[in-house]
Design a protein around this motif. Structure first.
Motif, PDB file in Angstrom:
ATOM      1  N   ARG A   7       0.839  -1.196   0.000  1.00 46.02           N
ATOM      2  CA  ARG A   7       0.000   0.000   0.000  1.00 46.02           C
ATOM      3  C   ARG A   7       0.880   1.255   0.000  1.00 46.02           C
ATOM      4  N   ARG A   8       1.965   1.208   0.743  1.00 52.98           N
ATOM      5  CA  ARG A   8       2.884   2.352   0.815  1.00 52.98           C
ATOM      6  C   ARG A   8       3.464   2.661  -0.567  1.00 52.98           C
ATOM      7  N   ARG A   9       3.923   1.653  -1.300  1.00 54.72           N
ATOM      8  CA  ARG A   9       4.494   1.853  -2.642  1.00 54.72           C
ATOM      9  C   ARG A   9       3.427   2.376  -3.610  1.00 54.72           C
ATOM     10  N   LEU A  10       2.207   1.882  -3.481  1.00 57.53           N
ATOM     11  CA  LEU A  10       1.121   2.340  -4.329  1.00 57.53           C
ATOM     12  C   LEU A  10       0.831   3.820  -4.067  1.00 57.53           C
ATOM     13  N   LEU A  11       0.763   4.218  -2.793  1.00 60.98           N
ATOM     14  CA  LEU A  11       0.507   5.616  -2.449  1.00 60.98           C
ATOM     15  C   LEU A  11       1.658   6.519  -2.881  1.00 60.98           C
ATOM     16  N   GLN A  12       2.900   6.043  -2.758  1.00 61.69           N
ATOM     17  CA  GLN A  12       4.043   6.825  -3.220  1.00 61.69           C
ATOM     18  C   GLN A  12       3.954   7.057  -4.729  1.00 61.69           C
ATOM     19  N   GLY A  13       3.643   6.017  -5.454  1.00 65.36           N
ATOM     20  CA  GLY A  13       3.515   6.132  -6.908  1.00 65.36           C
ATOM     21  C   GLY A  13       2.404   7.080  -7.313  1.00 65.36           C
ATOM     22  N   MET A  14       1.271   6.994  -6.633  1.00 58.65           N
ATOM     23  CA  MET A  14       0.159   7.884  -6.937  1.00 58.65           C
ATOM     24  C   MET A  14       0.522   9.335  -6.614  1.00 58.65           C
ATOM     25  N   GLY A  15       1.263   9.544  -5.525  1.00 56.02           N
ATOM     26  CA  GLY A  15       1.693  10.889  -5.154  1.00 56.02           C
ATOM     27  C   GLY A  15       2.632  11.485  -6.195  1.00 56.02           C
ATOM     28  N   ILE A  16       3.564  10.694  -6.681  1.00 52.13           N
ATOM     29  CA  ILE A  16       4.505  11.166  -7.701  1.00 52.13           C
ATOM     30  C   ILE A  16       3.771  11.489  -8.994  1.00 52.13           C
ATOM     31  N   LEU A  17       2.846  10.635  -9.391  1.00 50.51           N
ATOM     32  CA  LEU A  17       2.067  10.900 -10.611  1.00 50.51           C
ATOM     33  C   LEU A  17       1.212  12.154 -10.464  1.00 50.51           C
ATOM     34  N   SER A  18       0.622  12.325  -9.297  1.00 50.90           N
ATOM     35  CA  SER A  18      -0.210  13.514  -9.071  1.00 50.90           C
ATOM     36  C   SER A  18       0.636  14.777  -9.099  1.00 50.90           C
ATOM     37  N   LEU A  19       1.801  14.748  -8.492  1.00 50.78           N
ATOM     38  CA  LEU A  19       2.695  15.898  -8.503  1.00 50.78           C
ATOM     39  C   LEU A  19       3.149  16.217  -9.924  1.00 50.78           C
ATOM     40  N   GLY A  20       3.459  15.184 -10.674  1.00 49.57           N
ATOM     41  CA  GLY A  20       3.851  15.396 -12.069  1.00 49.57           C
ATOM     42  C   GLY A  20       2.744  16.022 -12.889  1.00 49.57           C
ATOM     43  N   ALA A  21       1.530  15.599 -12.658  1.00 47.96           N
ATOM     44  CA  ALA A  21       0.391  16.159 -13.397  1.00 47.96           C
ATOM     45  C   ALA A  21       0.122  17.606 -13.011  1.00 47.96           C
ATOM     46  N   MET A  22       0.456  17.969 -11.767  1.00 47.36           N
ATOM     47  CA  MET A  22       0.201  19.332 -11.301  1.00 47.36           C
ATOM     48  C   MET A  22       1.304  20.312 -11.679  1.00 47.36           C
ATOM     49  N   CYS A  23       2.436  19.840 -12.201  1.00 48.05           N
ATOM     50  CA  CYS A  23       3.578  20.725 -12.453  1.00 48.05           C
ATOM     51  C   CYS A  23       3.207  21.918 -13.335  1.00 48.05           C
ATOM     52  N   ASN A  24       2.453  21.696 -14.392  1.00 50.00           N
ATOM     53  CA  ASN A  24       2.094  22.828 -15.247  1.00 50.00           C
ATOM     54  C   ASN A  24       1.192  23.810 -14.526  1.00 50.00           C
ATOM     55  N   SER A  25       0.349  23.310 -13.599  1.00 52.99           N
ATOM     56  CA  SER A  25      -0.487  24.249 -12.859  1.00 52.99           C
ATOM     57  C   SER A  25       0.301  24.934 -11.748  1.00 52.99           C
ATOM     58  N   LEU A  26       1.336  24.266 -11.226  1.00 49.71           N
ATOM     59  CA  LEU A  26       2.176  24.878 -10.203  1.00 49.71           C
ATOM     60  C   LEU A  26       3.137  25.907 -10.796  1.00 49.71           C
ATOM     61  N   PHE A  27       3.573  25.657 -12.007  1.00 51.58           N
ATOM     62  CA  PHE A  27       4.534  26.535 -12.669  1.00 51.58           C
ATOM     63  C   PHE A  27       3.980  26.986 -14.014  1.00 51.58           C
ATOM     64  N   PRO A  28       2.940  27.828 -14.010  1.00 53.18           N
ATOM     65  CA  PRO A  28       2.315  28.219 -15.271  1.00 53.18           C
ATOM     66  C   PRO A  28       3.244  29.046 -16.154  1.00 53.18           C
ATOM     67  N   ALA A  29       4.208  29.744 -15.571  1.00 49.55           N
ATOM     68  CA  ALA A  29       5.127  30.556 -16.379  1.00 49.55           C
ATOM     69  C   ALA A  29       5.930  29.665 -17.317  1.00 49.55           C
ATOM     70  N   ARG A  30       6.319  28.493 -16.843  1.00 57.82           N
ATOM     71  CA  ARG A  30       7.094  27.566 -17.674  1.00 57.82           C
ATOM     72  C   ARG A  30       6.262  27.091 -18.862  1.00 57.82           C
ATOM     73  N   ALA A  31       5.019  26.715 -18.616  1.00 54.40           N
ATOM     74  CA  ALA A  31       4.149  26.246 -19.695  1.00 54.40           C
ATOM     75  C   ALA A  31       3.847  27.371 -20.675  1.00 54.40           C
TER      76      ALA A  31
END
Length: 172
Positions: A7-31
């Motif tokens: 469960r821990r590895r699954l949650l870590q993976g989901m967290g990394i994927l979610s952070l990756g998906a949010m990068c453009n919204s976190l750093f709109p200047a880059r996009a």
């Protein structure tokens, strides 16, 4: 080989994927910078001219500075881009050999290359520092030398009484 998914590895993976998906919204200047530079072709032309990958944030800063220092830079960039597409050069050296220094597209290419390598845009006393440590001139020695971030000491550039340049801060 059996893989156990905890469960821990699954949650870590989901967290990394979610952070990756949010990068453009976190750093709109880059996009935004990447989109704008993709439209005008500056990044593509720059990558061809310096033969290295270039980033959109620094690319936007160079593009803006080149526009400030050359009123017709956007037109010159379009002309250079059309020429490069027309001739389909394999490498920047072929382009530079095909045209002389009196060619306006060659001059535009020189300004772009100079900006990326020196980190500076402009001429004479109208220089504008865009990037220091990220200037490409430091790439060949990046793994063995630290980028210098200091001068020769306080007032090392000052002129002494006898008209010589002070190198240790004396007599400024």
């Amino acid at each position: 080989m059996a893989h156990n998914l905890s469960r821990r590895r699954l949650l870590q993976g989901m967290g990394i994927l979610s952070l990756g998906a949010m990068c453009n919204s976190l750093f709109p200047a880059r996009a935004l910078a990447a989109d704008q530079l993709a439209k005008n072709g500056f990044l593509t032309v720059s990558q061809f001219l310096v033969s290295l990958p270039v980033g959109p944030i620094l690319g936007q800063r160079y593009f803006d500075a080149l526009n400030r220092h050359n009123a017709d830079f956007t037109h010159r960039l379009s002309s250079l881009q059309a020429l490069l597409q027309q001739h389909n050069f394999a490498h920047v050296d072929e382009f530079l050999a095909a045209f002389g220094a009196d060619n306006s597209d060659w001059q535009t290419a020189k300004r772009i290359i100079s900006a990326w390598y020196t980190g500076v845009v402009g001429d004479g006393s109208d220089l504008e520092l865009i990037a220091y440590a990220d200037a490409m001139m430091y790439l060949p020695t990046k793994d063995i030398l630290v980028v210098p971030t200091y001068g020769g000491g306080p007032f090392y550039w000052a002129v002494t009484q006898d008209g010589k340049v002070a190198t240790t801060g004396e007599g400024a």
